[in-house]
Design a protein around this motif. Structure first.
Motif, PDB file in Angstrom:
ATOM      1  N   GLY A 146       0.814  -1.216   0.000  1.00 44.39           N
ATOM      2  CA  GLY A 146       0.000   0.000   0.000  1.00 44.39           C
ATOM      3  C   GLY A 146       0.842   1.257   0.000  1.00 44.39           C
ATOM      4  O   GLY A 146       0.434   2.290   0.536  1.00 44.39           O
ATOM      5  N   PHE A 147       2.054   1.171  -0.574  1.00 42.74           N
ATOM      6  CA  PHE A 147       3.008   2.277  -0.633  1.00 42.74           C
ATOM      7  C   PHE A 147       3.445   2.725   0.763  1.00 42.74           C
ATOM      8  O   PHE A 147       4.011   3.808   0.922  1.00 42.74           O
ATOM      9  N   CYS A 148       3.175   1.907   1.756  1.00 40.13           N
ATOM     10  CA  CYS A 148       3.613   2.193   3.121  1.00 40.13           C
ATOM     11  C   CYS A 148       4.960   1.514   3.325  1.00 40.13           C
ATOM     12  O   CYS A 148       5.038   0.352   3.736  1.00 40.13           O
ATOM     13  N   VAL A 149       6.032   2.227   3.012  1.00 38.36           N
ATOM     14  CA  VAL A 149       7.371   1.640   3.064  1.00 38.36           C
ATOM     15  C   VAL A 149       8.236   2.296   4.135  1.00 38.36           C
ATOM     16  O   VAL A 149       9.459   2.152   4.131  1.00 38.36           O
ATOM     17  N   HIS A 150       7.597   3.013   5.053  1.00 34.97           N
ATOM     18  CA  HIS A 150       8.350   3.619   6.148  1.00 34.97           C
ATOM     19  C   HIS A 150       8.852   2.522   7.081  1.00 34.97           C
ATOM     20  O   HIS A 150       8.113   1.621   7.454  1.00 34.97           O
ATOM     21  N   VAL A 151      10.133   2.576   7.421  1.00 35.51           N
ATOM     22  CA  VAL A 151      10.715   1.593   8.335  1.00 35.51           C
ATOM     23  C   VAL A 151      11.421   2.340   9.461  1.00 35.51           C
ATOM     24  O   VAL A 151      12.295   3.162   9.220  1.00 35.51           O
ATOM     25  N   LYS A 152      11.010   2.059  10.672  1.00 39.43           N
ATOM     26  CA  LYS A 152      11.642   2.667  11.849  1.00 39.43           C
ATOM     27  C   LYS A 152      12.585   1.639  12.450  1.00 39.43           C
ATOM     28  O   LYS A 152      12.155   0.671  13.085  1.00 39.43           O
ATOM     29  N   HIS A 153      13.873   1.825  12.234  1.00 35.98           N
ATOM     30  CA  HIS A 153      14.854   0.855  12.714  1.00 35.98           C
ATOM     31  C   HIS A 153      15.168   1.074  14.196  1.00 35.98           C
ATOM     32  O   HIS A 153      15.310   2.221  14.648  1.00 35.98           O
ATOM     33  N   PRO A 154      15.292  -0.015  14.946  1.00 35.69           N
ATOM     34  CA  PRO A 154      15.509   0.102  16.400  1.00 35.69           C
ATOM     35  C   PRO A 154      16.976   0.114  16.828  1.00 35.69           C
ATOM     36  O   PRO A 154      17.271  -0.179  17.971  1.00 35.69           O
ATOM     37  N   HIS A 155      17.895   0.429  15.898  1.00 43.81           N
ATOM     38  CA  HIS A 155      19.312   0.396  16.271  1.00 43.81           C
ATOM     39  C   HIS A 155      19.619   1.294  17.475  1.00 43.81           C
ATOM     40  O   HIS A 155      20.324   0.892  18.408  1.00 43.81           O
ATOM     41  N   LYS A 156      19.074   2.520  17.431  1.00 39.57           N
ATOM     42  CA  LYS A 156      19.327   3.433  18.546  1.00 39.57           C
ATOM     43  C   LYS A 156      18.707   2.917  19.839  1.00 39.57           C
ATOM     44  O   LYS A 156      19.274   3.072  20.924  1.00 39.57           O
ATOM     45  N   ILE A 157      17.520   2.291  19.705  1.00 35.49           N
ATOM     46  CA  ILE A 157      16.846   1.750  20.886  1.00 35.49           C
ATOM     47  C   ILE A 157      17.649   0.590  21.459  1.00 35.49           C
ATOM     48  O   ILE A 157      17.754   0.433  22.682  1.00 35.49           O
ATOM     49  N   ILE A 158      18.218  -0.248  20.570  1.00 38.34           N
ATOM     50  CA  ILE A 158      19.042  -1.374  21.026  1.00 38.34           C
ATOM     51  C   ILE A 158      20.204  -0.867  21.868  1.00 38.34           C
ATOM     52  O   ILE A 158      20.468  -1.371  22.959  1.00 38.34           O
ATOM     53  N   VAL A 159      20.886   0.141  21.367  1.00 40.11           N
ATOM     54  CA  VAL A 159      22.032   0.709  22.091  1.00 40.11           C
ATOM     55  C   VAL A 159      21.590   1.302  23.427  1.00 40.11           C
ATOM     56  O   VAL A 159      22.240   1.112  24.459  1.00 40.11           O
ATOM     57  N   MET A 160      20.458   1.993  23.412  1.00 39.05           N
ATOM     58  CA  MET A 160      19.952   2.614  24.633  1.00 39.05           C
ATOM     59  C   MET A 160      19.629   1.560  25.696  1.00 39.05           C
ATOM     60  O   MET A 160      20.008   1.693  26.863  1.00 39.05           O
ATOM     61  N   TYR A 161      18.948   0.478  25.292  1.00 39.44           N
ATOM     62  CA  TYR A 161      18.602  -0.585  26.226  1.00 39.44           C
ATOM     63  C   TYR A 161      19.857  -1.253  26.793  1.00 39.44           C
ATOM     64  O   TYR A 161      19.926  -1.585  27.983  1.00 39.44           O
ATOM     65  N   LEU A 162      20.834  -1.466  25.918  1.00 41.06           N
ATOM     66  CA  LEU A 162      22.080  -2.097  26.377  1.00 41.06           C
ATOM     67  C   LEU A 162      22.793  -1.212  27.386  1.00 41.06           C
ATOM     68  O   LEU A 162      23.391  -1.704  28.357  1.00 41.06           O
ATOM     69  N   GLN A 163      22.724   0.102  27.192  1.00 38.39           N
ATOM     70  CA  GLN A 163      23.329   1.029  28.137  1.00 38.39           C
ATOM     71  C   GLN A 163      22.600   1.014  29.472  1.00 38.39           C
ATOM     72  O   GLN A 163      23.223   1.024  30.540  1.00 38.39           O
ATOM     73  N   VAL A 164      21.260   0.971  29.421  1.00 38.66           N
ATOM     74  CA  VAL A 164      20.458   0.916  30.647  1.00 38.66           C
ATOM     75  C   VAL A 164      20.761  -0.363  31.424  1.00 38.66           C
ATOM     76  O   VAL A 164      20.837  -0.355  32.662  1.00 38.66           O
ATOM     77  N   LEU A 165      20.957  -1.467  30.685  1.00 39.08           N
ATOM     78  CA  LEU A 165      21.255  -2.756  31.315  1.00 39.08           C
ATOM     79  C   LEU A 165      22.737  -2.907  31.651  1.00 39.08           C
ATOM     80  O   LEU A 165      23.146  -3.951  32.170  1.00 39.08           O
ATOM     81  N   GLU A 166      23.498  -1.845  31.308  1.00 33.20           N
ATOM     82  CA  GLU A 166      24.946  -1.856  31.546  1.00 33.20           C
ATOM     83  C   GLU A 166      25.617  -3.040  30.844  1.00 33.20           C
ATOM     84  O   GLU A 166      26.501  -3.693  31.386  1.00 33.20           O
ATOM     85  N   CYS A 167      25.155  -3.305  29.626  1.00 35.87           N
ATOM     86  CA  CYS A 167      25.691  -4.427  28.848  1.00 35.87           C
ATOM     87  C   CYS A 167      26.344  -3.968  27.548  1.00 35.87           C
ATOM     88  O   CYS A 167      26.660  -4.782  26.687  1.00 35.87           O
ATOM     89  N   GLU A 168      26.530  -2.642  27.424  1.00 32.19           N
ATOM     90  CA  GLU A 168      27.044  -2.147  26.146  1.00 32.19           C
ATOM     91  C   GLU A 168      28.478  -2.592  25.857  1.00 32.19           C
ATOM     92  O   GLU A 168      28.935  -2.555  24.717  1.00 32.19           O
ATOM     93  N   LYS A 169      29.185  -3.056  26.898  1.00 30.99           N
ATOM     94  CA  LYS A 169      30.555  -3.525  26.693  1.00 30.99           C
ATOM     95  C   LYS A 169      30.630  -5.010  26.344  1.00 30.99           C
ATOM     96  O   LYS A 169      31.710  -5.525  26.028  1.00 30.99           O
ATOM     97  N   ASN A 170      29.483  -5.667  26.399  1.00 31.36           N
ATOM     98  CA  ASN A 170      29.421  -7.083  26.024  1.00 31.36           C
ATOM     99  C   ASN A 170      29.315  -7.162  24.502  1.00 31.36           C
ATOM    100  O   ASN A 170      28.233  -7.122  23.931  1.00 31.36           O
ATOM    101  N   GLN A 171      30.447  -7.269  23.832  1.00 40.76           N
ATOM    102  CA  GLN A 171      30.481  -7.212  22.380  1.00 40.76           C
ATOM    103  C   GLN A 171      29.672  -8.335  21.720  1.00 40.76           C
ATOM    104  O   GLN A 171      29.040  -8.133  20.693  1.00 40.76           O
ATOM    105  N   THR A 172      29.686  -9.504  22.324  1.00 44.02           N
ATOM    106  CA  THR A 172      28.933 -10.629  21.762  1.00 44.02           C
ATOM    107  C   THR A 172      27.436 -10.339  21.775  1.00 44.02           C
ATOM    108  O   THR A 172      26.729 -10.558  20.781  1.00 44.02           O
ATOM    109  N   LEU A 173      26.938  -9.826  22.889  1.00 43.23           N
ATOM    110  CA  LEU A 173      25.521  -9.493  23.007  1.00 43.23           C
ATOM    111  C   LEU A 173      25.146  -8.355  22.068  1.00 43.23           C
ATOM    112  O   LEU A 173      24.114  -8.410  21.392  1.00 43.23           O
ATOM    113  N   VAL A 174      25.994  -7.340  21.990  1.00 42.02           N
ATOM    114  CA  VAL A 174      25.730  -6.198  21.113  1.00 42.02           C
ATOM    115  C   VAL A 174      25.654  -6.652  19.652  1.00 42.02           C
ATOM    116  O   VAL A 174      24.719  -6.305  18.932  1.00 42.02           O
TER     117      VAL A 174
END
Length: 215
Positions: A176-204
């Motif tokens: 339906g020409f609805c091709v907008h995509v909201k990617h969660p990359h920034k949200i992923i990073v934010m959640y990892l920071q909140v969980l204090e897991c941003e240094k876990n390279q495997t999880l990231v």
């Protein structure tokens, strides 16, 4: 997960809330598009059975085709020097389309070409359709372990180009020409920071790759 999203449904002319007659696209009437959390995920009834499963394709084969399609889009995007967001958008469009249409009735490779071509324009990094076809031609040779040869601009190329153009239109129509995509990359990073897991390279790395649909 964004890779399992479907096109947000458009309100039809029969919906009193629409307040207008809408626009006829194919056999569907669209008047408004709502991008809310209520319609951002694929309805459970579309997850199983999928159109491909209804056509006799087993789940494992469909999953393999989805993975292969996303891997092709990723590899082609790298060779085309596209930004990662364009590859991710192409992968999301690919998934969305094949939750509405069947792998049995549509070439996954042609649709993958159409999706990355469309995504490059959506993310303002357009590439020539000839370059897209050339890159997929090269990747096909690598998969087949054949010696590399240049793409010949013959009738076969013209047919492929026309198929990709038609597939791109089909994807647009189906979504339906609805091709907008909201990617969660920034949200992923934010959640990892909140969980204090941003240094876990495997999880990231795992969280990032799973979103992109390449696993």
């Amino acid at each position: 997960m964004e890779a399992t999203m479907t096109a947000a449904p458009a309100t039809t002319a029969t919906n009193p809330a629409a307040g207008s007659e809408g626009i006829l696209i194919g056999d569907k009437v669209y008047s408004e598009v709502f991008l809310t959390i209520d319609n951002s995920l694929i309805p459970e009834e579309k997850l199983s059975p999928t159109p491909s499963m209804q056509d006799g394709l087993d789940l494992n084969t469909e999953t393999d085709l989805r993975i292969l399609g996303c891997e092709l889009i990723q590899s082609a995007g790298i060779l085309l020097r596209l930004p990662q967001v364009a590859m991710a958008t192409g992968q999301v469009l690919f998934h969305r389309f094949f939750y509405s249409k069947s792998f049995v009735k549509h070439s996954f490779e042609i649709v993958a070409m159409a999706c990355i071509n469309l995504a490059s324009k959506i993310e303002e990094a357009p590439r020539r359709i000839r370059d897209v076809i050339n890159v997929f031609h090269h990747l096909r040779q690598i998969r087949g372990k054949r010696s590399s040869s240049p793409l010949i601009l013959d009738q076969n190329y013209i047919n492929t180009k026309n198929q990709v153009i038609k597939a791109e239109r089909r994807v647009l129509k189906e979504l339906g020409f609805c091709v907008h995509v909201k990617h969660p990359h920034k949200i992923i990073v934010m959640y990892l920071q909140v969980l204090e897991c941003e240094k876990n390279q495997t999880l990231v790395q795992t969280a990032w790759v799973v979103h992109d649909g390449t696993t």
